[in-house]
Design a protein around this motif. Structure first.
Motif, PDB file in Angstrom:
ATOM      1  N   MET A   1       0.760  -1.247   0.084  1.00 34.27           N
ATOM      2  CA  MET A   1      -0.271   0.116   0.145  1.00 34.27           C
ATOM      3  C   MET A   1       0.825   1.620   0.168  1.00 34.27           C
ATOM      4  N   PHE A   2       1.237   1.457   0.920  1.00 33.26           N
ATOM      5  CA  PHE A   2       2.134   2.866   0.877  1.00 33.26           C
ATOM      6  C   PHE A   2       3.940   1.973   1.850  1.00 33.26           C
ATOM      7  N   SER A   3       4.201   1.288   1.160  1.00 33.79           N
ATOM      8  CA  SER A   3       5.605   0.870   0.883  1.00 33.79           C
ATOM      9  C   SER A   3       6.775   1.162   0.521  1.00 33.79           C
ATOM     10  N   TYR A   4       8.323   1.394   1.372  1.00 38.99           N
ATOM     11  CA  TYR A   4       9.075   1.836   0.692  1.00 38.99           C
ATOM     12  C   TYR A   4       9.347   1.964  -1.070  1.00 38.99           C
ATOM     13  N   GLU A   5       9.423   0.967  -1.678  1.00 36.57           N
ATOM     14  CA  GLU A   5       9.012   0.797  -2.539  1.00 36.57           C
ATOM     15  C   GLU A   5       8.533   1.386  -3.772  1.00 36.57           C
ATOM     16  N   ASN A   6       7.566   1.769  -3.145  1.00 35.02           N
ATOM     17  CA  ASN A   6       6.675   2.534  -4.435  1.00 35.02           C
ATOM     18  C   ASN A   6       6.172   3.639  -3.816  1.00 35.02           C
ATOM     19  N   ALA A 125       6.142  -1.859  15.502  1.00 37.17           N
ATOM     20  CA  ALA A 125       6.553  -3.071  13.991  1.00 37.17           C
ATOM     21  C   ALA A 125       8.192  -3.931  14.864  1.00 37.17           C
ATOM     22  N   LEU A 126       8.544  -3.244  16.309  1.00 31.74           N
ATOM     23  CA  LEU A 126       9.705  -4.444  16.352  1.00 31.74           C
ATOM     24  C   LEU A 126       9.007  -5.039  17.217  1.00 31.74           C
ATOM     25  N   VAL A 127       7.424  -5.299  17.316  1.00 34.32           N
ATOM     26  CA  VAL A 127       6.842  -6.406  17.532  1.00 34.32           C
ATOM     27  C   VAL A 127       6.412  -7.385  16.628  1.00 34.32           C
ATOM     28  N   GLU A 128       6.249  -6.254  15.346  1.00 30.31           N
ATOM     29  CA  GLU A 128       5.336  -7.851  14.245  1.00 30.31           C
ATOM     30  C   GLU A 128       6.611  -8.506  13.686  1.00 30.31           C
ATOM     31  N   VAL A 129       7.954  -7.424  14.033  1.00 34.22           N
ATOM     32  CA  VAL A 129       9.343  -8.501  13.253  1.00 34.22           C
ATOM     33  C   VAL A 129       9.485  -9.595  13.966  1.00 34.22           C
ATOM     34  N   TYR A 140       4.476  -9.266   7.197  1.00 34.97           N
ATOM     35  CA  TYR A 140       4.538  -8.364   8.463  1.00 34.97           C
ATOM     36  C   TYR A 140       3.719  -6.877   7.777  1.00 34.97           C
ATOM     37  N   PRO A 141       2.159  -6.869   7.663  1.00 35.30           N
ATOM     38  CA  PRO A 141       1.906  -6.286   6.546  1.00 35.30           C
ATOM     39  C   PRO A 141       2.470  -4.620   7.356  1.00 35.30           C
ATOM     40  N   TYR A 142       2.629  -4.246   8.186  1.00 37.10           N
ATOM     41  CA  TYR A 142       2.218  -2.823   8.845  1.00 37.10           C
ATOM     42  C   TYR A 142       3.806  -2.021   8.719  1.00 37.10           C
TER      43      TYR A 142
END
Length: 206
Positions: A1-6, A125-129, A140-142
């Motif tokens: 969605m709002f990823s760095y690559e996009n 982010a850390l928890v998700e990773v 890890y979508p977030y």
């Protein structure tokens, strides 16, 4: 969605302009010693963070711990500026002046709030990773889709808040100095009145 690559161009552009905004704010708000110390402190921390960037990337999935620590230090630089000024005031006269004329502005409160939000974003982010690392979730979508946007917008808002702090028409230091000057003047008048009353009392008793 709002990823760095996009949205790489947008994220990189914002990151490029953050530091120049800080320096512009420093120049514009130089008359205010409170603003000056705040921006110098944040720029110093930013420089140290940049120097540690390559090392921090070697932490891999534990990078989040470093990011949270950095956010905590930035938060302290904002909320604990008076303590820092008091400690450095023993060695630097400028910091002693800041301590004597300290004022915590609405913009600093907003900066502190954004710093805490950034810390929260990094914690999520850390928890998700970590959940992904231990195979408790499949992806890890977030971290991929939302995290880059939240960080970029938060850093941009923080920089604009500092700029807003710097371009105020009258530096907050002037208000502080005027208020303290009036307080000292009132104390002097009260002291003089007490002395006159004491002298009149002594004369009457004689």
């Amino acid at each position: 969605m709002f990823s760095y690559e996009n949205y790489k161009a947008f994220y990189d552009s914002v990151a490029f302009f953050i530091t120049p905004i800080y320096f512009i704010s420093l120049i514009v708000g130089w008359r205010s010693i409170n603003t000056r110390m705040l921006i110098i402190s944040l720029l110093t921390l930013e420089a140290i963070d940049n120097l540690l960037t390559d090392w921090s990337y070697t932490l891999g999935s534990n990078y989040g711990f470093y990011a949270i620590f950095v956010c905590a230090v930035f938060s302290f630089a904002i909320i604990g500026r008076r303590l820092l000024a008091k400690w450095l005031g023993n060695y630097i006269r400028f910091c002693n002046d800041v301590y004597q004329n300290y004022y915590f502005s609405k913009q600093e409160a907003a900066l502190f709030f954004m710093s805490v939000l950034l810390m929260l974003f990094h914690i999520i982010a850390l928890v998700e990773v970590k959940l992904y690392q231990y195979q408790l979730i499949a992806s890890y979508p977030y971290r991929i889709n939302l995290f880059p946007l939240l960080l970029t917008v938060s850093h941009l808002l923080a920089a604009l808040t500092i700029l807003r702090l710097a371009i105020r028409r009258v530096p907050v230091d002037i208000y502080v100095k005027q208020r303290r000057t009036r307080a000292k003047l009132n104390e002097g008048l009260e002291s003089s009145s007490r002395q006159d009353a004491a002298q009149d009392k002594n004369q009457n008793s004689q």
